[in-house]
Design a protein around this motif. Sequence first.
Motif, mmCIF file in Angstrom:
data_model
loop_
_atom_site.group_PDB
_atom_site.id
_atom_site.type_symbol
_atom_site.label_atom_id
_atom_site.label_comp_id
_atom_site.label_asym_id
_atom_site.label_seq_id
_atom_site.Cartn_x
_atom_site.Cartn_y
_atom_site.Cartn_z
ATOM 1 N N PHE A 1 0.832 -1.201 0.000
ATOM 2 C CA PHE A 1 0.000 0.000 0.000
ATOM 3 C C PHE A 1 0.874 1.263 0.000
ATOM 4 O O PHE A 1 0.615 2.215 -0.743
ATOM 5 N N THR A 2 1.911 1.263 0.829
ATOM 6 C CA THR A 2 2.782 2.440 0.931
ATOM 7 C C THR A 2 3.528 2.684 -0.374
ATOM 8 O O THR A 2 3.738 3.836 -0.779
ATOM 9 N N HIS A 3 3.946 1.595 -1.040
ATOM 10 C CA HIS A 3 4.588 1.713 -2.354
ATOM 11 C C HIS A 3 3.698 2.515 -3.304
ATOM 12 O O HIS A 3 4.152 3.471 -3.947
ATOM 13 N N GLU A 4 2.419 2.139 -3.391
ATOM 14 C CA GLU A 4 1.507 2.838 -4.301
ATOM 15 C C GLU A 4 1.181 4.247 -3.804
ATOM 16 O O GLU A 4 1.065 5.186 -4.596
ATOM 17 N N TYR A 5 1.040 4.376 -2.488
ATOM 18 C CA TYR A 5 0.784 5.702 -1.902
ATOM 19 C C TYR A 5 1.914 6.666 -2.249
ATOM 20 O O TYR A 5 1.670 7.861 -2.456
ATOM 21 N N TRP A 6 3.142 6.151 -2.338
ATOM 22 C CA TRP A 6 4.294 7.033 -2.591
ATOM 23 C C TRP A 6 4.186 7.724 -3.941
ATOM 24 O O TRP A 6 4.588 8.874 -4.109
ATOM 25 N N TYR A 7 3.628 7.030 -4.934
ATOM 26 C CA TYR A 7 3.407 7.678 -6.234
ATOM 27 C C TYR A 7 2.441 8.848 -6.080
ATOM 28 O O TYR A 7 2.638 9.921 -6.663
ATOM 29 N N GLU B 1 9.767 4.966 -9.584
ATOM 30 C CA GLU B 1 9.602 3.531 -9.377
ATOM 31 C C GLU B 1 10.668 2.993 -8.421
ATOM 32 O O GLU B 1 10.374 2.190 -7.530
ATOM 33 N N SER B 2 11.904 3.435 -8.603
ATOM 34 C CA SER B 2 12.981 2.997 -7.713
ATOM 35 C C SER B 2 12.750 3.487 -6.286
ATOM 36 O O SER B 2 12.973 2.753 -5.316
ATOM 37 N N LEU B 3 12.310 4.730 -6.160
ATOM 38 C CA LEU B 3 12.047 5.290 -4.829
ATOM 39 C C LEU B 3 10.934 4.512 -4.135
ATOM 40 O O LEU B 3 11.078 4.097 -2.978
ATOM 41 N N ALA B 4 9.820 4.291 -4.828
ATOM 42 C CA ALA B 4 8.681 3.598 -4.217
ATOM 43 C C ALA B 4 9.055 2.177 -3.818
ATOM 44 O O ALA B 4 8.653 1.689 -2.753
ATOM 45 N N TYR B 5 9.827 1.497 -4.660
ATOM 46 C CA TYR B 5 10.202 0.116 -4.336
ATOM 47 C C TYR B 5 11.140 0.060 -3.135
ATOM 48 O O TYR B 5 11.009 -0.817 -2.271
ATOM 49 N N ASN B 6 12.074 1.000 -3.061
ATOM 50 C CA ASN B 6 12.987 0.995 -1.913
ATOM 51 C C ASN B 6 12.261 1.395 -0.624
ATOM 52 O O ASN B 6 12.633 0.936 0.464
ATOM 53 N N ALA C 1 10.599 -7.563 -6.865
ATOM 54 C CA ALA C 1 10.060 -6.842 -8.026
ATOM 55 C C ALA C 1 10.949 -7.098 -9.227
ATOM 56 O O ALA C 1 12.119 -7.477 -9.082
ATOM 57 N N PRO C 2 10.431 -6.902 -10.447
ATOM 58 C CA PRO C 2 11.262 -7.036 -11.654
ATOM 59 C C PRO C 2 12.404 -6.022 -11.656
ATOM 60 O O PRO C 2 12.313 -4.964 -11.019
ATOM 61 N N PHE C 3 13.478 -6.347 -12.394
ATOM 62 C CA PHE C 3 14.643 -5.459 -12.418
ATOM 63 C C PHE C 3 14.255 -4.073 -12.932
ATOM 64 O O PHE C 3 14.579 -3.057 -12.323
ATOM 65 N N PHE C 4 13.570 -4.031 -14.092
ATOM 66 C CA PHE C 4 13.082 -2.755 -14.626
ATOM 67 C C PHE C 4 11.593 -2.656 -14.339
ATOM 68 O O PHE C 4 10.840 -3.602 -14.551
ATOM 69 N N PRO C 5 11.144 -1.518 -13.850
ATOM 70 C CA PRO C 5 11.904 -0.272 -13.641
ATOM 71 C C PRO C 5 12.403 -0.087 -12.211
ATOM 72 O O PRO C 5 12.904 0.974 -11.859
ATOM 73 N N TYR C 6 12.296 -1.127 -11.353
ATOM 74 C CA TYR C 6 12.463 -0.904 -9.920
ATOM 75 C C TYR C 6 13.907 -0.835 -9.429
ATOM 76 O O TYR C 6 14.187 -0.217 -8.416
ATOM 77 N N TYR C 7 14.851 -1.483 -10.142
ATOM 78 C CA TYR C 7 16.233 -1.530 -9.660
ATOM 79 C C TYR C 7 17.182 -0.607 -10.412
ATOM 80 O O TYR C 7 18.368 -0.563 -10.115
#
Length: 451
Positions: free
Chosen positions: A47-53, A173-178, A189-195
């Motif tokens: 939830f927080t990942h999506e909220y960050w966007y 995407e990287s910020l939200a995943y981290n 998560a997949p490498f792109f776009p998250y890493y």
Amino acid sequence: MRHRKNYLALYYPEGFCIRLSPDIAVFPKDADGMEVITKSKENLSVFTHEYWYYLMNCTTLSRYRDLSLLINILSLFTHTLDKKGFSSGVSELDDTQMSTLSNLVQTYNCFNGDTEPRATDNYNGIKIKGLKTLNHKISFLQHEIDYETIHLLLSNSDDFRFYFHVGNIAIEESLAYNIEKCIYPDADAPFFPYYNCNLLFDHYLDDYSNLTLLKVLTIALLSSNPAKSLIQILQDLSENDHEDYLKTIVKKTRDNYINKSDLIIADIDNLLTVYKDRGMPYYAIKYLKDLVIKAIALRKVDPLFELKPFEDNAFSKSELMKLFRAIPPCDVIQEFEGNNHELEKDSIFTFNFEKPSWNESKYQVSEFLRSLHCQFEYILNHLDLPKSAFCKSEEIKYDCECPYFTTCNLKSRIDEPEICKNEPWAHFHKQEKKCWYSSGVAGSLGTIEFI
């Protein structure tokens, strides 16, 4: 045109709405918002990942700019509409308007960059081989500006080399995943776009903390050119003490944001002028102005206020709850298993928006935002990005489902579900009482001049 891939969770950046698939069952049907979210660290992290966007959408310079871009695309789209809300495509646009549309779409793509490489799907052994900077002369809000885009030269385990355009999307995407991993370290998560930004950090820095990564990515998004700022900060960090340099750059970021705050508010006021007398979308913009003012006030005190839950490289749930109260989450559509044609198969969860003093209507803020969401879906379903052109409504042959199709029980949804699913704008001239989508169409009729 809108074609969405399979997803577990999704945030509509132009819709202020989170969507969770049945595989991410955060909310049961009878859920009580915050209490349910916090029961599981995994659910809270997703939830927080999506909220960050959403948070970035409401509080960063880069996303304020995207909102202005989209509304300028809307202003051109209005010239193609008939009284029933159907578009004639680009046949009603003159050469100047076509050129402007092309510039707006190219600018949007220039700012946002790639989500994944187009040349290969082998992401094993990805390494940075080089970096290319391209200079652009682009038109933005009737101004010519110089803009640099960053393109990474990458190679994979097959030693195949390809470029990846780093833009707002890759950084967000990287910020939200981290952020997600701070709460639930086992998140994958997949490498792109998250890493991709982790790859950049590893390339420039021998060692860095997770908090440093979060700070740098947030600072980059608070600039007018996030990708260029990110590379510059990483280069400077590689040559300086991290703690001392970050203190300096945070202060600069705060001063820059404060200096631009008057311009930001003026831009939002321009949007309100454009939307005046256009119904529910007008009140959505009015609420967004409230959020922007709140974000500016928070950043004046602490430029990186949203990272308080992760201070000292540890996670504080209580600080995250404070953040949710300061900037309430947007609507969440929780999907459930079943047939999508079933009425109200899915549920909308709205967090407690306080009713603003200016809202004397019977509607809630969340309903204004849903109307704006539908208006943007309406535009983007008619926009052929590769061709920088609008499609004729009658020629659109793909799924243009109303974003609230699976949550609805209105008469028009019962009687003519195929319209809601394939051409929801067609309900506009039939409905006496307008649904959220039709109110978005209503707010688009009558030509809009550029901001």
